[in-house]
Every structure is written in C-alpha cells, then in structure tokens.
Write a protein that holds these residues in place. Structure first.
Motif, PDB file in Angstrom:
ATOM      1  N   SER A 204       0.811  -1.166  -0.221  1.00  0.00           N
ATOM      2  CA  SER A 204       0.071  -0.017   0.022  1.00  0.00           C
ATOM      3  C   SER A 204       0.684   1.383  -0.097  1.00  0.00           C
ATOM      4  O   SER A 204       0.072   2.476  -0.124  1.00  0.00           O
ATOM      5  CB  SER A 204      -0.744  -0.075   1.185  1.00  0.00           C
ATOM      6  OG  SER A 204      -1.872  -0.895   1.071  1.00  0.00           O
ATOM      7  N   GLU A 279     -11.496   2.348  -0.685  1.00  0.00           N
ATOM      8  CA  GLU A 279     -11.175   0.691  -0.678  1.00  0.00           C
ATOM      9  C   GLU A 279     -12.107  -0.170   0.171  1.00  0.00           C
ATOM     10  O   GLU A 279     -12.719  -1.052  -0.479  1.00  0.00           O
ATOM     11  CB  GLU A 279      -9.660   0.291  -0.115  1.00  0.00           C
ATOM     12  CG  GLU A 279      -8.660   0.895  -1.159  1.00  0.00           C
ATOM     13  CD  GLU A 279      -7.246   0.562  -0.749  1.00  0.00           C
ATOM     14  OE1 GLU A 279      -6.344   0.977  -1.377  1.00  0.00           O
ATOM     15  OE2 GLU A 279      -6.974   0.371   0.538  1.00  0.00           O
ATOM     16  N   ILE A 362      -8.277  -5.695  -2.573  1.00  0.00           N
ATOM     17  CA  ILE A 362      -8.487  -4.407  -3.283  1.00  0.00           C
ATOM     18  C   ILE A 362      -7.314  -3.351  -2.987  1.00  0.00           C
ATOM     19  O   ILE A 362      -6.856  -3.025  -2.236  1.00  0.00           O
ATOM     20  CB  ILE A 362      -9.789  -4.080  -2.867  1.00  0.00           C
ATOM     21  CG1 ILE A 362     -11.029  -4.888  -3.361  1.00  0.00           C
ATOM     22  CG2 ILE A 362     -10.050  -2.373  -3.409  1.00  0.00           C
ATOM     23  CD1 ILE A 362     -12.196  -4.607  -2.544  1.00  0.00           C
TER      24      ILE A 362
END
Ligand SMILES: Cc1ncc(COP(=O)(O)O)c(C=O)c1O
Length: 388
Positions: A204, A279, A362
């Motif tokens: 991330s 998300e 995701i």
C-alpha cells in the motif's frame, strides 16, 4: 474482454501511480550513483533523496527521528533483523496465529536451533486477538511481542494500542508487522505504543518490490546480526552503532527508494483515510455481492470497521487452488488462492483441509465496475457446482 482486473493488491499493489514509474526512471537516469558514499554533487543529491524518503516515512508513522528509519529489502528482511536482533538463547517471544511466514519461520528457526521459546496466541472467531491473552503469556524472559497489524488472509486489524500498552507496562519491546497496513490505514508509533514498525514498500505504499525497512523508537536496542559497508567512517573495524547505519548493510536500493519516495508522496497527497474510504466502500460491495451467491462461504467479514480491503472466501465444490486458473483464463481476474504464506490462520479457519481459500484484495485503482465483474465471475464459477 476488457483489461485484466487486478485483485491481488495484498501480494503487491499493481499498477503503481504513474508518478512512481516516472520518478524512478528519471531519478535513476540522472542520479544513479552511490548515495552519500562519494564527495561529488550527484552522490550528495542522491543521499538527499534517500534522507527525504526517511523523513516522509517517519512523518507517515508519526516517528520522532528520521535517522531511526532504516531501509532493507522488504518486510521479510526487516522482520528477520528484528527477530534475530532481539532474541537469543533462553529468550521467550509472544506472537499470534495470524502471522505471515516472515514472522513464523524466523521464530521457528530460532526455536529449533537457537534456544528460543514461543507462544502463538489464537484469534477469536471474528479474527481478532485479545490483548489480555497476549499479556497472559508474558514471562520473566519474554524479550519480544510481535504482531501483525492486519492479517493478510482475513484482513482484520488487530488492537495494537491495547497490546502495546500491556507491553509498555511490562517493559517488553513490541514490534508490529505493518506489511498490510503501511499506507492503507493510519499508523502512529507514539499514540499506538509501538516500539518497532516494519513496512514493505511494494504494497500500500505503492513503491516497487525490493525496498522495505523499519522504524525503531528511541530506547529500543536491536542487536546487529550482520556487518559490512556503510559508506561512512570506513576505518572503524566494527559495524557502526548509530542509526540508520546500525541496521543498514551495503549499498542501498536507490531506484527502490526513489519509487518508494514517489509512492509515499502519492499516498500522503491523496490521504491515507481517503484511500481507505474508497477501498472499504469497494470491499463492502464485494462482500454484499458474494454473500448472495449460492455455495460461497466468506470468512471474518461481518464487521468491516477494523479491516483492510482483503476478502477471503471459498466456493463449495472447488478446492481453492482450482479456481485461480478459472478466474484468470475465463474472467481475466488476477487473485491469490491457497494458504497466502500464513498457514496457522488457515488451520484456525479449517481451510487447510481444502488447501486454503480464495483471496481478493483491493487497491486504490480498483473501481465499482471491477467489483461488479468480480461478483459476476464468482457467481459463474459457483454455478458450475452449485446449480440453483
Ligand atoms: C502480513 C505480512 N507480513 C509480511 C509480508 C512479507 O512482505 P515481503 O514479501 O514484502 O517481505 C507480507 C507479504 O505478503 C504480509 O502480508
């Protein structure tokens, strides 16, 4: 068929923001020298970018001293530095059944050959560890508590503040594996009682593979398990004691740091909370869609308030691994099936017997239309073995 739908962001984020590709390429072309190790301008400028990136990450984690932000290759590398640097013969460590093999295996290795003992605390049926269960394992010789911030299998975010408070009270160093959370949800080492936070650059934080590291709070002493070049004070025969050199060995991954620099700037510009909101909106859509499908079993997804956008499920009639090629070939969906390098949580869920489960994860570039297509793909595959 349209472009591939990428739902394997828990393994690595893809694609990266355009800024990451551009900055990495440009910086490495213009400054691809050994940062800081030589006296010329380009070397000093490359070092300045590395230093800026230490500063960005220190700010992101609300640390106090950018020099205590050390770079390594990835989370696995940094976790090994922590585990081997803090534990020795006769020591005890507390961890959980949610951990990734990058925590489980180095500890297991030390238990087999290094005279270390471990307790693995189980999570509850919803996927959360109870801080009191961790505290109950404390012994006189407990030298480390190490917990994943969020499970890479079921996505549950652990009660870090509460665990950290108990460790602080007992004077035990507390390390957090933030591989799934750095850049995905807020991390505040001060407010959350964290002593060491380990990150990887390629999830991330939206950087490339091959770069990661750790932030070490003042007062925590991690022993050195390697030695080598640092580029400074070369006449000294022992590896340097001071941070960041203390835990950095050899020439740094400069293009990796450049990509991470651009990734972290993108995350900070967008805002961690805003990325998370997007998300989690998609995760809720996915969950609601999959729960309507006959034959689908979902795991630990009731309460999405303490969650990262990782979704685990199985389809009746299929071994998880058999579905990977169906998603890929028939639906152009990339996902991850199997045990996800975290075998103990699959034992806990009872999914080891069917060789794991299917994980959709995701990222910031996924859209509602990706989720609709993913739900339709699952419905199509499930209907093969679960006719209505
Ligand atoms: C929770 C967790 N910890 C550690 C790692 C290891 O990260 P890396 O492969 O970047 O070393 C991962 C990667 O999937 C992870 O999900």
């Amino acid at each position: 068929m349209g472009a591939m739908i990428y739902l394997d962001n828990g393994a690595t984020s893809f694609p990266k923001p355009e800024e990451v590709y551009t900055f990495m390429d440009g910086f490495y072309r213009s400054h691809g020298v050994n940062p800081g190790r030589s006296g010329f301008d380009l070397s000093r400028e490359a070092e300045a970018m590395v230093d800026e990136t230490r500063g960005l990450l220190t700010t992101l984690f609300n640390g106090k001293d950018r020099n205590r932000l050390c770079f390594g290759y990835n989370a696995t590398d940094a976790l090994n530095l922590v585990i081997h640097g803090l534990l020795g013969p006769g020591d005890h460590v507390v961890t959980t059944t949610l951990e990734h093999n990058s925590v489980l295996r180095p500890i297991h290795q030390l238990c087999l050959t290094g005279g270390v003992e471990v307790d693995h605390v189980r999570c509850d049926a919803k996927g959360y560890v109870d801080p009191d269960d961790i505290q109950r394992c404390f012994r006189k010789n407990t030298r480390l508590v190490i917990v994943t911030h969020a499970s890479n299998v079921i996505g549950t975010v652990q009660p870090i503040w509460e665990i950290g408070a108990r460790c602080r009270e007992a004077g035990i160093p507390f390390a957090v594996d933030a591989a799934q959370t750095a850049g995905a949800i807020p991390i505040d080492v001060e407010a959350m009682n964290i002593d060491i936070v380990v990150f990887t650059g390629h999830k991330s934080l939206l950087g490339p593979t091959g770069i990661g590291g750790l932030y070490v709070r003042e007062g925590i002493r991690i022993g050195q398990t390697r030695a080598g070049g640092t580029g400074v004070r070369s006449a000294v025969r022992t590896h340097l004691e001071e941070y960041p050199y203390r835990l950095e060995y050899g020439t740094i991954n400069l293009s990796g740091v450049a990509g991470l620099n651009a990734g972290v700037r993108w995350v900070m510009d967008r805002g961690v909370a805003e990325i998370h909101r997007h998300e989690m909106h998609l995760l809720a859509l996915l969950r609601d869609g999959l729960r309507e499908i006959r034959g689908v079993t979902t795991y630990c997804q009731d309460d999405l308030t303490r969650h990262v956008p990782v979704f685990l499920f199985n389809i009746a009639g299929f071994e998880a691994e058999a579905t990977g090629p169906l998603f890929d070939v028939d639906h152009d969906i990339a996902c991850r099936t199997g045990l996800h390098c975290a075998p103990l949580i699959h034992d806990h869920l009872g999914t080891t017997a069917v060789h794991g489960a299917i994980r959709f994860s995701i990222g910031p570039f996924n859209t509602e239309s990706d989720i609709r297509a993913a739900v339709a793909a699952v419905a199509d595959i499930a209907s093969m073995k679960n006719p209505s």
